[in-house]
Design a protein around this motif. Structure first.
Motif, mmCIF file in Angstrom:
data_model
loop_
_atom_site.group_PDB
_atom_site.id
_atom_site.type_symbol
_atom_site.label_atom_id
_atom_site.label_comp_id
_atom_site.label_asym_id
_atom_site.label_seq_id
_atom_site.Cartn_x
_atom_site.Cartn_y
_atom_site.Cartn_z
ATOM 1 N N GLY A 18 16.624 13.111 0.304
ATOM 2 C CA GLY A 18 16.704 11.763 -0.026
ATOM 3 C C GLY A 18 17.277 11.019 0.999
ATOM 4 N N VAL A 26 22.583 6.603 -5.319
ATOM 5 C CA VAL A 26 21.602 7.096 -5.934
ATOM 6 C C VAL A 26 21.747 7.113 -7.271
ATOM 7 C CG1 VAL A 26 20.471 9.304 -6.321
ATOM 8 C CG2 VAL A 26 21.202 8.897 -4.075
ATOM 9 N N MET A 79 16.157 15.829 -5.862
ATOM 10 C CA MET A 79 16.687 15.915 -4.782
ATOM 11 C C MET A 79 17.638 17.003 -4.639
ATOM 12 S SD MET A 79 17.377 12.161 -3.580
ATOM 13 C CE MET A 79 18.101 11.404 -4.843
#
Length: 107
Positions: free
Chosen positions: A39, A62, A74
């Protein structure tokens, strides 16, 4: 190793030395750490040479998206990459010692 023909005694000695070098390398590799991200750095995972996770960092940004599945992906991606790096590094180090021979039971 008395009683073994000269060539066989030398071969056994070399095998024992290789095994000791491999054991030492395995001990050194076990304490090394390998990090991977996903990510764009939003998730960072660090594993040791025994493939155990030693740290996990998640960028708080996030979490704001609320997309749990994306976060899970992720984490899995970063963890798998870190473990792969640890495994590949270990295999390369063992190959250096064994000269590329795949000897069952030694590693």
């Amino acid at each position: 190793m008395k009683g073994l023909p000269g060539g066989m005694a030398q071969l056994m000695k070399q095998a024992n030395q290789m095994q000791m070098r491999m054991k030492k390398a395995q001990e050194e590799l076990a304490v090394k750490e390998y990090e991977a991200t996903s990510g764009g750095g939003a998730v960072k995972v660090k594993v040791n040479g025994d493939h155990m996770i030693v740290s996990l960092a998640i960028d708080p940004e996030v979490l704001k998206s609320g997309d749990v599945e994306m976060l899970q992906d992720m984490i899995l991606s970063a963890t798998n990459e870190a473990v792969k790096t640890a495994r590949d590094t270990s295999a390369k180090e063992m190959e250096k010692i064994s000269g590329g021979m795949n000897i069952p039971g030694l590693f």
